[in-house]
Design a protein around this motif. Structure first.
Motif, mmCIF file in Angstrom:
data_model
loop_
_atom_site.group_PDB
_atom_site.id
_atom_site.type_symbol
_atom_site.label_atom_id
_atom_site.label_comp_id
_atom_site.label_asym_id
_atom_site.label_seq_id
_atom_site.Cartn_x
_atom_site.Cartn_y
_atom_site.Cartn_z
ATOM 1 N N LEU A 1 -4.975 9.603 9.912
ATOM 2 C CA LEU A 1 -3.890 8.783 9.326
ATOM 3 C C LEU A 1 -4.209 7.297 9.443
ATOM 4 O O LEU A 1 -4.016 6.528 8.498
ATOM 5 C CB LEU A 1 -2.557 9.089 10.016
ATOM 6 N N ASN A 2 -4.718 6.896 10.617
ATOM 7 C CA ASN A 2 -4.997 5.471 10.819
ATOM 8 C C ASN A 2 -6.164 4.976 9.970
ATOM 9 O O ASN A 2 -6.318 3.775 9.773
ATOM 10 C CB ASN A 2 -5.275 5.180 12.299
ATOM 11 N N ASN A 3 -6.985 5.895 9.463
ATOM 12 C CA ASN A 3 -8.117 5.504 8.624
ATOM 13 C C ASN A 3 -7.738 5.306 7.168
ATOM 14 O O ASN A 3 -8.559 4.871 6.372
ATOM 15 C CB ASN A 3 -9.247 6.531 8.728
ATOM 16 N N ILE A 4 -6.497 5.628 6.807
ATOM 17 C CA ILE A 4 -6.067 5.388 5.421
ATOM 18 C C ILE A 4 -5.824 3.883 5.256
ATOM 19 O O ILE A 4 -5.055 3.300 6.016
ATOM 20 C CB ILE A 4 -4.761 6.171 5.100
ATOM 21 N N PRO A 5 -6.499 3.236 4.296
ATOM 22 C CA PRO A 5 -6.307 1.797 4.130
ATOM 23 C C PRO A 5 -4.844 1.463 3.851
ATOM 24 O O PRO A 5 -4.210 2.093 3.004
ATOM 25 C CB PRO A 5 -7.184 1.452 2.919
ATOM 26 N N GLY A 6 -4.322 0.488 4.578
ATOM 27 C CA GLY A 6 -2.924 0.101 4.403
ATOM 28 C C GLY A 6 -2.032 0.653 5.497
ATOM 29 O O GLY A 6 -0.902 0.198 5.682
ATOM 30 N N VAL A 7 -2.547 1.650 6.254
ATOM 31 C CA VAL A 7 -1.783 2.164 7.401
ATOM 32 C C VAL A 7 -2.068 1.272 8.599
ATOM 33 O O VAL A 7 -3.226 0.996 8.928
ATOM 34 C CB VAL A 7 -2.176 3.623 7.739
ATOM 35 N N LEU A 8 -0.998 0.807 9.230
ATOM 36 C CA LEU A 8 -1.172 -0.027 10.416
ATOM 37 C C LEU A 8 -1.319 0.853 11.655
ATOM 38 O O LEU A 8 -2.218 0.674 12.469
ATOM 39 C CB LEU A 8 0.036 -0.967 10.562
ATOM 40 N N GLU A 9 -0.418 1.827 11.798
ATOM 41 C CA GLU A 9 -0.439 2.676 12.998
ATOM 42 C C GLU A 9 0.500 3.837 12.760
ATOM 43 O O GLU A 9 1.413 3.741 11.943
ATOM 44 C CB GLU A 9 0.030 1.838 14.214
ATOM 45 N N ALA B 1 0.804 -1.231 0.000
ATOM 46 C CA ALA B 1 0.000 0.000 0.000
ATOM 47 C C ALA B 1 0.835 1.279 0.000
ATOM 48 O O ALA B 1 0.291 2.378 0.070
ATOM 49 C CB ALA B 1 -0.930 -0.001 1.219
ATOM 50 N N ILE B 2 2.161 1.138 -0.091
ATOM 51 C CA ILE B 2 3.032 2.308 0.037
ATOM 52 C C ILE B 2 2.631 3.468 -0.892
ATOM 53 O O ILE B 2 2.449 4.597 -0.449
ATOM 54 C CB ILE B 2 4.525 1.918 -0.182
ATOM 55 N N SER B 3 2.448 3.199 -2.196
ATOM 56 C CA SER B 3 2.146 4.290 -3.134
ATOM 57 C C SER B 3 0.810 4.968 -2.849
ATOM 58 O O SER B 3 0.757 6.189 -2.717
ATOM 59 C CB SER B 3 2.200 3.795 -4.583
ATOM 60 N N PRO B 4 -0.290 4.197 -2.731
ATOM 61 C CA PRO B 4 -1.570 4.873 -2.440
ATOM 62 C C PRO B 4 -1.564 5.601 -1.099
ATOM 63 O O PRO B 4 -2.159 6.677 -0.974
ATOM 64 C CB PRO B 4 -2.606 3.739 -2.445
ATOM 65 N N VAL B 5 -0.890 5.045 -0.100
ATOM 66 C CA VAL B 5 -0.850 5.722 1.212
ATOM 67 C C VAL B 5 -0.094 7.052 1.089
ATOM 68 O O VAL B 5 -0.533 8.075 1.607
ATOM 69 C CB VAL B 5 -0.205 4.821 2.301
ATOM 70 N N MET B 6 1.019 7.051 0.373
ATOM 71 C CA MET B 6 1.772 8.296 0.222
ATOM 72 C C MET B 6 0.959 9.350 -0.524
ATOM 73 O O MET B 6 0.975 10.528 -0.175
ATOM 74 C CB MET B 6 3.129 8.030 -0.440
#
Length: 236
Positions: A202-210, A149-154
């Motif tokens: 931030l935590n609500n972005i899919p792919g973010v753990l914490e 999920a790195i690209s979509p999260v960024m």
């Protein structure tokens, strides 16, 4: 002061010891990660050895904490085996006047958050350079992300106004990999007006753990300073 002894190191030892002194026999202790907390673990081991302290068990927040605990003879347990944590001791990268924190300089903030939030009492050990007027002034917010999920999260973080950067390894080619096998994105924000809100967003972005924003969880901050070449510990 002894010649050749680094006052900053001495101060970290004093703060670590001040925290270790607050641990009582028969308790379950969350063992934090980082250079100052490492001294806490060492002093807890010393207190056990001298039988000043008895029957404590530790819950480590990282591989580093687990290795140190074993080295200093602190028995370890897991969250599966206990139903509470009496006290957790951990460091921080920034502390604001409301005792909110940014943590994760050591990329252990996910486990730290689980352990620190569970503790009946959470003590933070820092040196005075970590005290800030508002979070994000000097430190980026670490966000643990699953690799796919790195690209979509960024991209999502950029839409929030953050400047994300993938944390790269030192003496290791490629990105830093956490104890959970994930990556860390360090995010700079021009200003964090509402840490509690940002933590949730931030935590609500899919792919973010914490992420490394800790709000409303700290009971006591022990702050080390060097005054006239001597270590001093203050409370907040």
């Amino acid at each position: 002061m002894t010649a050749g002894v680094d006052p900053v190191k001495l101060m970290k030892q004093e703060v670590g010891k001040a925290a270790a002194d607050r641990v009582q026999s028969g308790t379950i202790v969350g063992l934090g990660t980082g250079s100052t907390t490492a001294y806490t673990i060492q002093f807890l081991g010393d207190r056990l050895k001298s039988s000043e302290l008895k029957d404590i068990v530790g819950i480590p927040t990282s591989f580093q904490a687990a290795v140190l605990a074993k080295q200093y003879g602190i028995p370890l347990t897991t969250l599966d085996a206990v139903d509470h944590i009496d006290i957790a001791i951990d460091g921080a990268d920034e502390v604001d006047p409301q005792k909110n924190l940014i943590k994760g300089g050591g990329a252990a903030h996910t486990r730290e958050k689980i352990v620190d939030y569970l503790a009946d009492q959470f003590i933070v050990v820092v040196d005075s350079s970590k005290i800030v007027d508002r979070l994000g002034s000097s430190f980026a917010v670490p966000v643990e992300v699953i690799p796919m999920a790195i690209s979509p999260v960024m991209r999502a973080i950029e839409k929030l106004g953050g400047k994300p950067e993938l944390r790269m390894g030192v003496k290791k080619a490629g990105p830093v990999i956490t104890d959970q096998g994930n990556m860390v994105v360090d995010v700079r924000f021009d200003s964090i007006d509402n840490p509690a809100e940002l933590e949730k967003t931030l935590n609500n972005i899919p792919g973010v753990l914490e992420n490394g924003i800790f709000v409303g969880v700290t009971d006591l901050v022990l702050i080390g300073e060097v005054q006239d070449g001597k270590p001093v510990v203050k409370e907040m």
